[in-house]
Every structure is written in structure tokens, then in C-alpha cells.
Scaffold this active site. Structure first.
Site, PDB file in Angstrom:
ATOM      1  N   GLY A  63     -24.295  -8.961 -21.992  1.00 24.90           N
ATOM      2  CA  GLY A  63     -23.473 -10.731 -22.000  1.00 24.90           C
ATOM      3  C   GLY A  63     -22.500 -10.794 -20.864  1.00 24.90           C
ATOM      4  N   ARG A 106     -32.238 -18.265  -7.726  1.00 23.45           N
ATOM      5  CA  ARG A 106     -32.368 -17.178  -7.560  1.00 23.45           C
ATOM      6  C   ARG A 106     -34.236 -16.600  -7.219  1.00 23.45           C
ATOM      7  NH1 ARG A 106     -27.357 -14.384 -10.351  1.00 23.45           N
ATOM      8  NH2 ARG A 106     -25.477 -15.012  -8.618  1.00 23.45           N
ATOM      9  N   GLN A 113     -23.097  -6.651  -2.514  1.00 26.21           N
ATOM     10  CA  GLN A 113     -24.095  -7.084  -2.333  1.00 26.21           C
ATOM     11  C   GLN A 113     -24.989  -6.159  -2.284  1.00 26.21           C
ATOM     12  OE1 GLN A 113     -21.916  -7.777   0.945  1.00 26.21           O
ATOM     13  NE2 GLN A 113     -22.158 -10.009   0.175  1.00 26.21           N
ATOM     14  N   LYS A 129     -21.782  -7.075 -10.457  1.00 28.35           N
ATOM     15  CA  LYS A 129     -20.514  -6.303  -9.682  1.00 28.35           C
ATOM     16  C   LYS A 129     -19.819  -5.997 -10.483  1.00 28.35           C
ATOM     17  CE  LYS A 129     -22.358  -6.306  -6.263  1.00 28.35           C
ATOM     18  NZ  LYS A 129     -23.294  -7.590  -6.478  1.00 28.35           N
ATOM     19  N   GLY A 133     -28.541  -7.751  -4.876  1.00 31.19           N
ATOM     20  CA  GLY A 133     -27.129  -8.027  -5.265  1.00 31.19           C
ATOM     21  C   GLY A 133     -27.169  -8.792  -6.416  1.00 31.19           C
ATOM     22  N   ASP A 134     -25.995  -9.678  -6.552  1.00 29.56           N
ATOM     23  CA  ASP A 134     -25.816 -10.386  -7.629  1.00 29.56           C
ATOM     24  C   ASP A 134     -26.630  -9.831  -9.281  1.00 29.56           C
ATOM     25  OD1 ASP A 134     -24.811 -12.062  -6.374  1.00 29.56           O
ATOM     26  OD2 ASP A 134     -27.288 -13.356  -5.905  1.00 29.56           O
ATOM     27  N   ALA A 151     -20.120 -12.360  -0.938  1.00 35.02           N
ATOM     28  CA  ALA A 151     -20.395 -12.246  -2.233  1.00 35.02           C
ATOM     29  C   ALA A 151     -20.250 -13.209  -3.171  1.00 35.02           C
ATOM     30  CB  ALA A 151     -19.446 -10.401  -1.973  1.00 35.02           C
ATOM     31  N   GLY A 152     -19.955 -13.287  -4.233  1.00 31.92           N
ATOM     32  CA  GLY A 152     -19.695 -14.002  -5.401  1.00 31.92           C
ATOM     33  C   GLY A 152     -19.590 -13.717  -6.396  1.00 31.92           C
ATOM     34  N   HIS A 153     -18.289 -12.941  -7.084  1.00 28.91           N
ATOM     35  CA  HIS A 153     -18.351 -11.316  -8.036  1.00 28.91           C
ATOM     36  C   HIS A 153     -18.293 -12.638  -9.265  1.00 28.91           C
ATOM     37  CE1 HIS A 153     -18.827  -8.145  -5.099  1.00 28.91           C
ATOM     38  NE2 HIS A 153     -19.521  -8.830  -4.954  1.00 28.91           N
ATOM     39  N   THR A 185     -27.931  -8.353   4.969  1.00 30.99           N
ATOM     40  CA  THR A 185     -26.792  -8.946   5.787  1.00 30.99           C
ATOM     41  C   THR A 185     -26.104  -7.896   6.825  1.00 30.99           C
ATOM     42  OG1 THR A 185     -24.677  -9.138   4.510  1.00 30.99           O
ATOM     43  CG2 THR A 185     -25.541  -7.280   3.917  1.00 30.99           C
ATOM     44  N   ASP A 223     -29.524  -8.652 -22.134  1.00 31.40           N
ATOM     45  CA  ASP A 223     -30.217  -9.928 -23.496  1.00 31.40           C
ATOM     46  C   ASP A 223     -30.974 -10.789 -22.786  1.00 31.40           C
ATOM     47  OD1 ASP A 223     -27.547 -10.156 -21.485  1.00 31.40           O
ATOM     48  OD2 ASP A 223     -27.671 -12.443 -22.421  1.00 31.40           O
ATOM     49  N   SER A 278     -25.180  -4.223 -20.552  1.00 28.48           N
ATOM     50  CA  SER A 278     -24.312  -4.903 -20.467  1.00 28.48           C
ATOM     51  C   SER A 278     -24.785  -6.023 -21.178  1.00 28.48           C
ATOM     52  CB  SER A 278     -23.906  -5.925 -19.383  1.00 28.48           C
ATOM     53  OG  SER A 278     -22.973  -6.279 -19.393  1.00 28.48           O
TER      54      SER A 278
END
Ligand code: GDP
Ligand code: IMO
Ligand code: MG
Length: 425
Positions: free
Chosen positions: A414, A306, A226, A17, A13-14, A40-42, A241, A334, A412
Site C-alpha cells: 500500500g 500510465r 526514473q 522509489k 520509472g514510478d 521525477a515525481g516521488h 530520459t 496489493d 510493499s
């Protein structure tokens, strides 16, 4: 017509996404969540503003796109209402014309949250480290065929019998086993009634809705939550989960066949994990702390720090295979800037044998085999093309491609929208 696409996290996860979905949304008409809930926390950083989405698909930040919550998702109506309100306050459209919720999605009830918390508390050191959002108990009731779906929430008479059955069991567990307060039927009826009022306008048969849009030629993007290693079947059970997080879950979670789709696996350039469970490449040293600090690795949902570690190729290979990944988006490259030597775990050894042990419980004893690559010191957050990346960063990317045998088409650099490099242009 361009193919539908699925975005899947390939780690714990994290992976980023939310950012990748936001980046892809321009090319799609519809964005759909198909599993998980507000565990979830997007995060999307758009025009300098950071928005964290827990239940509404990340496509909502783009005008004119339709966002749908599929039947495989579990919905906490309190949190969804808060999220819809927050989005409206920030000037985004969240109207029945562009936002829909499956009437088959299951509802996270207040007793699910209470049970999740109570169970975790009672497990002490043995806890899973869940987000305590009621996800496990809600999916358990779905499997036990005693869940309350949006359809029942909208028709209280249909919910009545199930509610009684649930409270009979839940109150015994909460009061007798966990020494907590129970819930009254009236309280639960009021909860359902309060949420039926505003949710009614958004409820649809998501399969009909999405199929209709596909027939019209609309392009659909499915947003995973997730990550592969948190999948209830294929992940690091029991520290997972309660839903299937793999690409195949698109089918069960929306009713749309997952065949012939572009499958984008999101991989963070290193590994992180929140909650407990095996983590073979974990770094409990200064480098681990540096990754946490540089990468701002604190949970988007619970704020927990984390755990951090090196990239884990054995697990990623399995993730690529099971999800049928067709391309990779590599995020947070980065964050590795300034680290002198970067390691990649290329294999595991257990009892002298290479590979992932057949018995999953032996994962705790695997020794990672590392390959070391030279790092780079330059800040790469302003790079907008592959050629602008330092040679060693390009080497790192190429090596991952070689090891996984999948093309990395997006890098990606940043958190912001513009901090992205496409490699196929
Ligand atoms: P998700 O759950 O997979 O959507 O990921 P999260 O939003 O929970 O965590 C990813 C975090 O990393 C968020 O804070 C993002 O803003 C941030 N992020 C995403 N991509 C990048 C990147 O390439 N570099 C950096 N430094 N941060 C990123
Ligand atoms: P996104 O979509 C990271 C983890 C929890 C815990 C385990 C079980 O933002 O990547 P649960 O509440 O689901 O029963 O918790 O799963 N977990 C996540 N970790 N990102 C997530 O979502 C997660 N959703 C659940 O930390 O270890
Ligand atoms: Mg997250």
C-alpha cells in the site's frame, strides 16, 4: 559500518522509489539524488499526508537527516524554490544544515523548457512524450559544454559569456524553426540573479561534503530517479530520459565510488510506462484498465495516465545484471488482489529465437512468452508479515525471486509508510 545503499527503479520509472527511500531513511544519515531532475515525481504518504518530491531527496521528510542534490542532477530553480517553500510550509526543515545543492549541478533555464515543449510539439505523432521540464535540452547543453551550473548562477559574471552563446543559438531555434518567442539576455540575467539570492546558502562541493560525512561514519543512501529502461544508454532509446539512471551513475553524479554498496532494485509487481516507446507486455484491455484504476496509475509529475502491463522478466534480468542489484523491493503487490490469473513474461521470441534481440530496433517485434499463475482474492493491504499473505501471493513473490535469482527483501502492500513487509527479519 553498514554499507552505503542505492535505490534504483528497474522498470520505466514510478516503481515506488519514493516510498522505499522513505522506508529506508530511518537507517541512514544522508540521502542523495545523483541524476535526473524534476521529471521525477516521488510520492511519500506519511501520517496520512501525501507529499510528491521532484528534486529534493525523499529523506527530507525525516528529521535530522541531511539531503544533498548531487552534481549529476539538473535543477530547475523555479521548481526547487517552490518545493522548498512547500516543504517548509508543511513543517519540514530545509536549512543549509540539512539540505545542500552541488555547485556543479546544471541549471534548467527557461529556454530549455521552451525548447523541450517546442520540439515535442513539432514532432507530433513522433514525439517522445517527455515531461516537458527541459531535461533533454539541459543535459544536451551539459554535453555540448555550454551549460550553466549552479556555480555560474552564483557568479553572474561567469555566466555572461555562456548566456550570450546560448541565446544566440536558442533564439534562432525558437523563433525561426519553431515559431516561438525568444528570450532576452536581460530576462535571463534577472532569472539567474533572482535565484542566486536564495540558492547561495545551499551550494556546496557535494563530493567533499559526502566524502566528509562518510569519513565521519555517516551512512549514505543514494536515491535514483526514473528507471533502468529509461537510461540513455541501456534503455529503450530514443524513448528514454537524458541521463544514466543505473547504479553506476552514482559515481558520475556525486563523485563517490559506487563500489561495495547495497543495491536495492525497486520493482513494481506489474509494469507501467508513461510516454511513448516499446512495451512488449502492455495490456490494452480490461485487465490493463483495472491495473491503472486499482494502482492509481496516473503520473506524479504530469498527471498523464500510465500505460500498464504484466511483469517483464527479460528486461528485469538485464536490469538486475547491469545494476548489480543485491536485493529487490517489490511494490504494489496489493494492486494485483482480485485478478484471477496473473501472467509473467518469462521470455521473448523474435524470428523464432528466444531472448532480447541484439538489434534494439527489433524490440518492437518481440512476442512475449507468458507463464500463468493463479491470483488471490483477499485484500492484502493490512498484511504486515510474509505469513499473512495468501499462498498464491507468496507463490508469485517466490516465482519472481526464482526467475531473477535475487532475493526480495521488502514487499510493499500500500502507499502508506506502515504498509510494508520486511522478509529478512
Ligand atoms: P516513484 O517515482 O518510483 O517514487 O513512484 P511514484 O511516486 O511516481 O509512483 C508510485 C505510486 O504508487 C505513488 O502514488 C505511491 O504512493 C504509490 N505506492 C507506492 N507503493 C505502493 C504499494 O505498495 N501499493 C500501492 N497501492 N501504492 C503504492
Ligand atoms: P520517476 O523518478 C516515469 C519519462 C517520460 C518520457 C521520457 C523522457 O518519478 O520514476 P524526460 O522529461 O525525462 O525527457 O522524458 O522519460 N520519464 C519518466 N517516467 N517516471 C519518471 O520519473 C520519469 N522521468 C521521465 O515520461 O517517456
Ligand atoms: Mg514517479
Amino acid at each position: 559500518m553498514e554499507k552505503a545503499a542505492v535505490v534504483i527503479g528497474l522498470q520505466w520509472g514510478d516503481e515506488g522509489k519514493g516510498k522505499i527511500v522513505d522506508n529506508l531513511t530511518e537507517d541512514f544519515d544522508v540521502v542523495v539524488r545523483f541524476q535526473g531532475g524534476n521529471n521525477a515525481g516521488h510520492t511519500v504518504v506519511a501520517n496520512g499526508k501525501k507529499i510528491i518530491l521532484h528534486q529534493v531527496p525523499s529523506g527530507i521528510l525525516h528529521k535530522g537527516k541531511k539531503c544533498i542534490i548531487g552534481n549529476g542532477v539538473v535543477i530547475d530553480p523555479d521548481v526547487l524554490l517552490e518545493e522548498v517553500t512547500m516543504l517548509k510550509e508543511n513543517g519540514f526543515d530545509v536549512e543549509p544544515a540539512n539540505f545542500m545543492v552541488s555547485n556543479r549541478a546544471h541549471v534548467i533555464m527557461p529556454y530549455h523548457k521552451a525548447l523541450d515543449r517546442a520540439r515535442e510539439e513539432s514532432l507530433g505523432e513522433k514525439k517522445i512524450g517527455t515531461t516537458c521540464r527541459g531535461i533533454g535540452p539541459c543535459y544536451s547543453d551539459k554535453s555540448a559544454r555550454m551549460g550553466i551550473r549552479v556555480a555560474e548562477l552564483l557568479t553572474p559574471a561567469d555566466a555572461e559569456g555562456i548566456l550570450q552563446q546560448n541565446l544566440r543559438e536558442k533564439n534562432v531555434l525558437l523563433r525561426e524553426l519553431y515559431n516561438k518567442e525568444g528570450f532576452s539576455e536581460q530576462e535571463m540575467r534577472d532569472f539567474l540573479k533572482r535565484h542566486a539570492e536564495w540558492m547561495r546558502q545551499y551550494a556546496v562541493d557535494c563530493t567533499e561534503e559526502i566524502s566528509g560525512l562518510i569519513k565521519e561514519g555517516k551512512k549514505v543512501l543514494f536515491e535514483g530517479a526514473q528507471g533502468f529502461m529509461l537510461d540513455i544508454d541501456h534503455g529503450t532509446y530514443p524513448f528514454v530520459t537524458s541521463s544514466n539512471t543505473i547504479s553506476g551513475a552514482v559515481n558520475t553524479g556525486t563523485g563517490i565510488p559506487a563500489s561495495n554498496m547495497r543495491i536495492i532494485g525497486v520493482v513494481k509487481a506489474y509494469t507501467t510506462r508513461v510516454g511513448k516507446g516499446v512495451f512488449p507486455t502492455e495490456l490494452n484491455d480490461e485487465t490493463g484498465a483495472l491495473l491503472r484504476e486499482h494502482g492509481r496509475e496516473f503520473g506524479a509529475t504530469t498527471g498523464r495516465p500510465r500505460r500498464t502491463g504484466w511483469l517483464d522478466i527479460p528486461l528485469l534480468r538485464r536490469a538486475v545484471h547491469i545494476n548489480n542489484v543485491s536485493e529487490i523491493a517489490l511494490t504494489k503487490v496489493d494492486v494485483l488482489s482480485g485478478i484471477r490469473e496473473i501472467k509473467i513474461c518469462t521470455d521473448y521470441v523474435f524470428n523464432g529465437e528466444k531472448g532480447i534481440p541484439a538489434n534494439p530496433n527489433n524490440m518492437n517485434g518481440v512476442e512475449p512468452v507468458y507463464e500463468t499463475l493463479e491470483g488471490w482474492s483477499e485484500d492484502i493491504s493490512n498484511a504486515r508479515s510474509y505469513g499473512e499473505l495468501p499462498e498464491n501471493a507468496r507463490r508469485y513473490i517466490k516465482r519472481i525471486e526464482e526467475l531473477l535469482k535475487v532475493r526480495i527483501l521488502t514487499v510493499s502492500v500500500g502507499p502508506s509508510r506502515e504498509q510494508i513487509i520486511r522478509l529478512d527479519e
